[in-house]
Write a protein that holds these residues in place. Structure first.
Motif, mmCIF file in Angstrom:
data_model
loop_
_atom_site.group_PDB
_atom_site.id
_atom_site.type_symbol
_atom_site.label_atom_id
_atom_site.label_comp_id
_atom_site.label_asym_id
_atom_site.label_seq_id
_atom_site.Cartn_x
_atom_site.Cartn_y
_atom_site.Cartn_z
ATOM 1 N N MET A 113 -7.463 58.027 -8.638
ATOM 2 C CA MET A 113 -7.255 56.741 -9.315
ATOM 3 C C MET A 113 -5.964 56.754 -10.130
ATOM 4 O O MET A 113 -5.172 55.807 -10.084
ATOM 5 C CB MET A 113 -8.449 56.406 -10.224
ATOM 6 N N ASN A 114 -5.767 57.825 -10.901
ATOM 7 C CA ASN A 114 -4.554 57.933 -11.721
ATOM 8 C C ASN A 114 -3.299 57.926 -10.863
ATOM 9 O O ASN A 114 -2.331 57.218 -11.159
ATOM 10 C CB ASN A 114 -4.588 59.213 -12.558
ATOM 11 N N GLN A 115 -3.318 58.742 -9.813
ATOM 12 C CA GLN A 115 -2.127 58.850 -8.965
ATOM 13 C C GLN A 115 -1.802 57.517 -8.308
ATOM 14 O O GLN A 115 -0.647 57.076 -8.309
ATOM 15 C CB GLN A 115 -2.336 59.937 -7.900
ATOM 16 N N THR A 116 -2.840 56.853 -7.775
ATOM 17 C CA THR A 116 -2.625 55.551 -7.125
ATOM 18 C C THR A 116 -2.076 54.530 -8.117
ATOM 19 O O THR A 116 -1.118 53.803 -7.822
ATOM 20 C CB THR A 116 -3.952 55.034 -6.516
ATOM 21 N N TRP A 117 -2.668 54.488 -9.302
ATOM 22 C CA TRP A 117 -2.223 53.528 -10.318
ATOM 23 C C TRP A 117 -0.783 53.815 -10.739
ATOM 24 O O TRP A 117 0.039 52.896 -10.830
ATOM 25 C CB TRP A 117 -3.147 53.571 -11.537
ATOM 26 N N LEU A 118 -0.474 55.067 -10.990
ATOM 27 C CA LEU A 118 0.870 55.419 -11.457
ATOM 28 C C LEU A 118 1.934 55.159 -10.393
ATOM 29 O O LEU A 118 3.036 54.683 -10.709
ATOM 30 C CB LEU A 118 0.911 56.891 -11.899
ATOM 31 N N ILE A 119 1.621 55.451 -9.135
ATOM 32 C CA ILE A 119 2.588 55.184 -8.059
ATOM 33 C C ILE A 119 2.834 53.693 -7.932
ATOM 34 O O ILE A 119 3.981 53.242 -7.819
ATOM 35 C CB ILE A 119 2.110 55.796 -6.725
ATOM 36 N N LYS A 120 1.763 52.902 -7.983
ATOM 37 C CA LYS A 120 1.919 51.438 -7.894
ATOM 38 C C LYS A 120 2.662 50.900 -9.111
ATOM 39 O O LYS A 120 3.542 50.040 -8.984
ATOM 40 C CB LYS A 120 0.543 50.770 -7.765
ATOM 41 N N ALA A 121 2.335 51.422 -10.297
ATOM 42 C CA ALA A 121 3.014 50.970 -11.520
ATOM 43 C C ALA A 121 4.503 51.299 -11.452
ATOM 44 O O ALA A 121 5.347 50.485 -11.838
ATOM 45 C CB ALA A 121 2.372 51.635 -12.736
ATOM 46 N N ARG A 122 4.839 52.494 -10.961
ATOM 47 C CA ARG A 122 6.255 52.871 -10.826
ATOM 48 C C ARG A 122 6.968 51.938 -9.857
ATOM 49 O O ARG A 122 8.074 51.473 -10.128
ATOM 50 C CB ARG A 122 6.356 54.317 -10.331
ATOM 51 N N GLU A 123 6.311 51.633 -8.728
ATOM 52 C CA GLU A 123 6.898 50.745 -7.728
ATOM 53 C C GLU A 123 7.176 49.359 -8.317
ATOM 54 O O GLU A 123 8.260 48.798 -8.140
ATOM 55 C CB GLU A 123 5.932 50.636 -6.539
ATOM 56 N N ILE A 124 6.180 48.817 -9.026
ATOM 57 C CA ILE A 124 6.347 47.483 -9.622
ATOM 58 C C ILE A 124 7.442 47.506 -10.688
ATOM 59 O O ILE A 124 8.283 46.609 -10.738
ATOM 60 C CB ILE A 124 5.011 46.982 -10.219
#
Length: 197
Positions: A113-124
């Motif tokens: 969950m953390n990794q997915t959220w952080l990768i998406k947050a970085r992308e945005i």
């Protein structure tokens, strides 16, 4: 962007720390959709540690195909080219160790969950900083900038913490009354205010 190693590191024999610093510059360059040229003119010799810190995290984060199209290495003498090739022979060991560290003593679901959220947050944050407030509820400019500069290693380090990296954007009262609210109202409230009271 053109980086001359000897100028950026102020050293004829760049060390692992220099590789790490150059990798940060490379990430900034790629985030700005620029092609990067790393110039080894005047560099007497390099170390395997320098190569590992510069190239391995970038390969992990962006992939070899991306780097082939966005990264050029020039003026590498024969001895340094052999050292670099020798370092790349240990790439499998690097990935094995990285994978082992990533899953050591960590709740798998929290990590995912953390990794997915952080990768998406970085992308945005990289592509459209305004959406970090609308989609993620992040109003702090410094946080947006920091998210955009995270490396994959940074993300995995944070994700392994066993603590969720995000908090709900709604109150307990909203959860208790969830069946009374209509979905469009919920979406509008989240979009306009960044939270639901």
């Amino acid at each position: 962007m053109h980086i001359t190693v000897i100028t950026a590191t102020d050293s004829q024999i760049p060390q692992p720390l220099h590789g790490k610093n150059l990798a940060r510059l490379a990430r900034e360059c790629f985030a700005n959709h620029q092609i990067l040229t790393i110039d080894f003119k005047g560099v007497r010799t390099i170390t395997q540690g320098f190569c590992r810190e510069l190239f391995f995290p970038l390969i992990t984060e962006f992939g070899a195909d991306f780097l082939k199209s966005k990264l050029m290495v020039i003026n590498l003498n024969d001895a340094n080219e052999k050292l670099m090739q020798s370092a790349f022979k240990n790439l499998d060991d690097y990935f094995d160790k990285l994978s082992e560290v990533n899953h050591q003593g960590c709740d798998e679901e929290v990590f995912d969950m953390n990794q997915t959220w952080l990768i998406k947050a970085r992308e945005i944050a990289r592509e459209n900083p305004v959406l970090t407030e609308l989609v993620l509820g992040i109003t702090d400019d410094a946080m947006r900038t920091a998210l955009g500069h995270l490396s994959l290693e940074d993300i995995q380090f944070i994700a392994r913490s066993n603590w969720l990296c995000f908090t709900p954007r709604f109150s307990s009262q909203f959860l208790m009354n969830i069946n009374k609210e209509q979905p469009p109202i919920v979406e509008a409230m989240l979009g306009l205010t960044g939270s639901i009271c």
